[in-house]
Design a protein around this motif. Structure first.
Motif, mmCIF file in Angstrom:
data_model
loop_
_atom_site.group_PDB
_atom_site.id
_atom_site.type_symbol
_atom_site.label_atom_id
_atom_site.label_comp_id
_atom_site.label_asym_id
_atom_site.label_seq_id
_atom_site.Cartn_x
_atom_site.Cartn_y
_atom_site.Cartn_z
ATOM 1 N N LEU A 65 0.824 -1.215 0.000
ATOM 2 C CA LEU A 65 0.000 0.000 0.000
ATOM 3 C C LEU A 65 0.854 1.259 0.000
ATOM 4 N N LEU A 66 1.852 1.288 0.877
ATOM 5 C CA LEU A 66 2.710 2.467 0.987
ATOM 6 C C LEU A 66 3.573 2.641 -0.256
ATOM 7 N N GLU A 67 4.011 1.542 -0.848
ATOM 8 C CA GLU A 67 4.800 1.630 -2.072
ATOM 9 C C GLU A 67 3.954 2.182 -3.220
ATOM 10 N N ASP A 68 2.702 1.735 -3.331
ATOM 11 C CA ASP A 68 1.819 2.250 -4.377
ATOM 12 C C ASP A 68 1.506 3.728 -4.159
ATOM 13 N N ALA A 69 1.411 4.128 -2.889
ATOM 14 C CA ALA A 69 1.157 5.539 -2.592
ATOM 15 C C ALA A 69 2.349 6.400 -3.005
ATOM 16 N N LYS A 70 3.551 5.934 -2.711
ATOM 17 C CA LYS A 70 4.752 6.715 -3.038
ATOM 18 C C LYS A 70 4.983 6.805 -4.542
ATOM 19 N N THR A 71 4.532 5.797 -5.291
ATOM 20 C CA THR A 71 4.733 5.810 -6.749
ATOM 21 C C THR A 71 3.562 6.456 -7.485
ATOM 22 N N GLY A 72 2.570 6.970 -6.736
ATOM 23 C CA GLY A 72 1.480 7.710 -7.356
ATOM 24 C C GLY A 72 0.331 6.884 -7.851
ATOM 25 N N LYS A 73 0.310 5.601 -7.594
ATOM 26 C CA LYS A 73 -0.801 4.770 -8.052
ATOM 27 C C LYS A 73 -2.077 5.073 -7.274
ATOM 28 N N ILE A 74 -1.929 5.457 -6.019
ATOM 29 C CA ILE A 74 -3.069 5.885 -5.213
ATOM 30 C C ILE A 74 -2.706 7.216 -4.551
ATOM 31 N N ASN A 75 -3.721 8.028 -4.280
ATOM 32 C CA ASN A 75 -3.479 9.302 -3.617
ATOM 33 C C ASN A 75 -4.392 9.521 -2.419
ATOM 34 N N LEU A 76 -5.124 8.474 -2.046
ATOM 35 C CA LEU A 76 -5.939 8.537 -0.834
ATOM 36 C C LEU A 76 -5.944 7.158 -0.193
ATOM 37 N N ILE A 77 -5.673 7.131 1.100
ATOM 38 C CA ILE A 77 -5.702 5.882 1.872
ATOM 39 C C ILE A 77 -6.831 5.989 2.874
ATOM 40 N N ILE A 78 -7.680 4.963 2.913
ATOM 41 C CA ILE A 78 -8.813 4.990 3.835
ATOM 42 C C ILE A 78 -8.838 3.705 4.651
ATOM 43 N N VAL A 79 -9.076 3.852 5.954
ATOM 44 C CA VAL A 79 -9.171 2.719 6.877
ATOM 45 C C VAL A 79 -10.418 2.909 7.736
ATOM 46 N N LYS A 80 -10.890 1.831 8.344
ATOM 47 C CA LYS A 80 -12.096 1.912 9.171
ATOM 48 C C LYS A 80 -11.846 2.767 10.408
ATOM 49 N N ASP A 81 -10.694 2.551 11.075
ATOM 50 C CA ASP A 81 -10.307 3.397 12.207
ATOM 51 C C ASP A 81 -8.791 3.353 12.325
ATOM 52 N N LEU A 82 -8.239 4.205 13.157
ATOM 53 C CA LEU A 82 -6.777 4.331 13.260
ATOM 54 C C LEU A 82 -6.120 3.023 13.705
ATOM 55 N N SER A 83 -6.806 2.254 14.552
ATOM 56 C CA SER A 83 -6.208 1.007 15.040
ATOM 57 C C SER A 83 -6.031 -0.020 13.932
ATOM 58 N N ARG A 84 -6.870 0.077 12.838
ATOM 59 C CA ARG A 84 -6.701 -0.839 11.716
ATOM 60 C C ARG A 84 -5.394 -0.557 10.976
ATOM 61 N N PHE A 85 -5.025 0.724 10.882
ATOM 62 C CA PHE A 85 -3.775 1.073 10.208
ATOM 63 C C PHE A 85 -2.576 0.649 11.047
ATOM 64 N N GLY A 86 -2.682 0.795 12.355
ATOM 65 C CA GLY A 86 -1.592 0.361 13.215
ATOM 66 C C GLY A 86 -1.815 0.757 14.655
ATOM 67 N N ARG A 87 -1.042 0.108 15.537
ATOM 68 C CA ARG A 87 -1.119 0.405 16.972
ATOM 69 C C ARG A 87 0.239 0.829 17.518
ATOM 70 N N ASN A 88 1.046 1.441 16.674
ATOM 71 C CA ASN A 88 2.326 2.005 17.093
ATOM 72 C C ASN A 88 2.236 3.512 16.874
ATOM 73 N N TYR A 89 1.999 4.266 17.964
ATOM 74 C CA TYR A 89 1.640 5.681 17.796
ATOM 75 C C TYR A 89 2.772 6.507 17.201
ATOM 76 N N ILE A 90 4.028 6.098 17.404
ATOM 77 C CA ILE A 90 5.148 6.855 16.833
ATOM 78 C C ILE A 90 5.177 6.694 15.319
ATOM 79 N N GLN A 91 5.047 5.458 14.841
ATOM 80 C CA GLN A 91 5.097 5.234 13.393
ATOM 81 C C GLN A 91 3.873 5.805 12.683
ATOM 82 N N ILE A 92 2.698 5.697 13.303
ATOM 83 C CA ILE A 92 1.505 6.281 12.695
ATOM 84 C C ILE A 92 1.672 7.790 12.559
ATOM 85 N N GLY A 93 2.210 8.404 13.618
ATOM 86 C CA GLY A 93 2.449 9.849 13.557
ATOM 87 C C GLY A 93 3.420 10.230 12.447
ATOM 88 N N GLN A 94 4.450 9.409 12.250
ATOM 89 C CA GLN A 94 5.419 9.688 11.182
ATOM 90 C C GLN A 94 4.749 9.647 9.812
#
Length: 556
Positions: free
Chosen positions: A68-97
């Motif tokens: 997902l992140l590789e496709d975002a960086k190469t321009g294949k997608i320009n919007l990422i959507i998740v149900k809630d923040l915990s689905r994307f991840g539970r590491n608050y430092i990396q999510i913030g980055q």
């Protein structure tokens, strides 16, 4: 960057094993349905749905999120959507980055639908609360991980077998504790592996033997037995590491040894070994495949100074790896050469094996001398010595026992005297340090020495004091435990009896009886010294550096 108006959306869904207990609301299908419906209502284009099923949110090394992140960086997608923040991840430092730095850099919009987080609208209360929500999500992971670890440890200590699959040679039982049950076809291979290893055959050689006989590997055996299972093995061959894992697994003794590994933390999933004190060990829980005697023999082989090296014909010579140069301490290296008759080499039975100093082989006469000795000669010397002791045991076992006990006592007495001398010296130095350290403070207060000199001296003396205190404690414990051990002598006699009628030296015999051998340089004007140090009777060799240190001290 210009504001996006047309969106290619990457829908990301994730479900961990811990999340499954929360029910249908967080299921993969439920997440897909909610997010796909929302994207369609907004009139956006769904580029792809990225799914990580069974992955923890604390680790961002997930297959789908990486793509997902590789496709975002190469321009294949320009919007990422998740149900809630915990689905994307539970590491608050990396999510913030990602949300604060990486996504804005690539002009990527991010939406966490149920948390009302939308990076296109930064002035909302949801965006203000996002760091706190992320922190809570991570706390949830930490709390869940702690609870799960507690349950796992409690089950292990209660004797519940918590592995997915039993080791090769067993199947998981159907009883309440799921204890291992012997699987005889595989168990017979396991017994054979232990038997070969106890005879000094190397793991690599054992693997070669099993491969030559087309014996299925554990993975292939399991997949043949369970056709619906997935076999990810690409090379269907035994290898040395697989043999080592089998001969070092105490499950085959009939014991459950669990909690042998753990992870660094709930965020860092690197597997590390636990100390023996942290493991959960329960003895005699199921039927053993190998005996304690065979297990102990394998441990002796593993601990031996010789791991055994095959020559060019695939054989391990009886004394391979057990012989040391008496002068430099390096291992004696086994070599061979052909005898010749005219221009043609004789058949292999005429090959002459010989040992010489390994350091001499590598560095020549500038480091050491050859210490050359024919294999047949040293084999004959060792065999004669073993047979003479065996004959003594057969003739008069009580007398032989007293002789062996006296020898062991002399060695212990010499070792005891050395350690007592060292203990006296260390204690005297500790008493000096106890006087020196306070005097340094006094000299500093009186202005006799500068502050930096005071600090350096204190650090030096305190470090020496800590080291010596630990050394004294270990020496005292060692001296309190030194005693004549008749059990060792009885075990040595038991082993000798097995080889009373042996006509030639074998690898198994050497590994059972011999700790190591030192070979002196040959000289025509004096007898040659060859010392055989026997297991259970003689002081063992800590490591090959013992003799290196001895030579360095003599040279100094």
């Amino acid at each position: 960057m210009p504001k996006q108006t047309n969106y290619n959306v990457g829908i990301y869904v994730r479900l961990s094993k811990d999340d499954e207990r929360l029910g249908e609301s967080v299921s993969i299908e439920n997440q897909k349905m909610i997010l796909s419906k929302y994207v369609a209502e907004q009139g956006w284009n769904t580029y792809e749905i990225y799914v990580d099923d069974g992955f923890s949110g604390t680790d961002f090394n997930r297959p789908a999120v990486t793509r997902l992140l590789e496709d975002a960086k190469t321009g294949k997608i320009n919007l990422i959507i998740v149900k809630d923040l915990s689905r994307f991840g539970r590491n608050y430092i990396q999510i913030g980055q990602y949300i604060d730095y990486i996504f804005p850099t690539y002009n990527i919009r991010f939406i966490a639908l149920n948390d009302n987080v939308d990076t296109a609208n930064k002035d909302t209360s949801a965006m203000d609360m996002m760091p706190i929500v992320n922190l809570f999500n991570e706390w949830h992971s930490a709390s869940t991980s702690k609870k799960i670890r507690t349950v796992i440890e409690a089950n292990a200590k209660a004797g519940k077998y918590r592995t997915t699959f039993a080791p090769y040679g067993y199947v998981k039982g159907t009883d309440e504790k799921k204890l291992p049950v012997v699987d005889e076809p595989a168990a017979s291979v396991v017994r054979r592996i232990f038997e070969m290893r106890s005879q000094g055959i190397s793991p690599r050689h054992i693997a070669d033997i099993l491969n030559a006989e087309n014996i299925p590997t554990p993975a292939d055996y399991f997949s043949n037995k369970h056709p619906k299972s997935v076999n990810n093995s690409k090379i269907h061959l035994w290898y040395a590491e697989a043999i080592r894992r089998i001969v070092n697994n105490p499950t085959y003794l009939g014991h459950l040894v669990q909690l042998r590994t753990t992870t660094v933390s709930y965020k860092n999933h690197k597997v590390i070994n636990r100390s023996e004190e942290e493991m959960a060990v329960i003895h005699n829980t199921h039927e053993p495949i190998v005996s304690q005697e065979i297990w102990d023999k394998c441990r002796e082989v593993e601990a031996s100074v010789s791991q055994g090296k095959r020559d060019k014909h695939g054989e391990i010579m009886p004394l391979s790896g057990l012989m040391y140069c008496a002068d430099c301490g390096d291992k004696m290296r086994l070599g061979w050469n052909n005898t010749t008759a005219g221009s043609k080499k004789k058949p292999r039975k005429y090959l002459r094996h010989n040992y010489q100093c390994g350091a001499y082989s590598r560095f020549g006469k500038f480091y050491c001398t050859s210490h050359h000795i024919k294999m047949k000669d040293i084999n004959a010397i060792v065999l004669t010595d073993i047979r003479s002791m065996s004959a003594l045991v057969v003739e008069n076992e009580d007398f032989a026992r007293q002789q062996f006990l006296s020898k062991k006592e002399r060695i212990n007495s010499h070792q005891l005297a050395e350690e007592q001398r060292q203990l006296r010296e260390d204690k005297f130095r500790l008493s000096e340090l106890e006087t020196l350290i306070p005097s340094i403070y006094e000299d500093k207060v009186l202005g006799k020495i500068p502050e930096d000199v005071c600090v350096n001296l204190l650090e030096k003396y305190q470090a020496e004091q800590r080291e010596l205190s630990e050394k004294v404690e270990n020496l005292e414990a060692r001296l309190n435990s030194v005693k004549r051990d008749e059990n060792d002598v009885d075990e040595f006699i038991k082993r000798l009896k097995k080889y009373t009628d042996m006509q030639e030296l074998t690898r198994e015999m050497c590994l059972e009886l011999i700790e190591y051998i030192t070979v002196d340089e040959y000289a025509a004007d004096r007898p040659r010294d060859i010392h055989i140090y026997y297991k259970l009777l003689d002081k063992p060799l800590p490591d090959k550096r013992r003799l290196d240190v001895k030579k360095n001290e003599e040279n100094a």
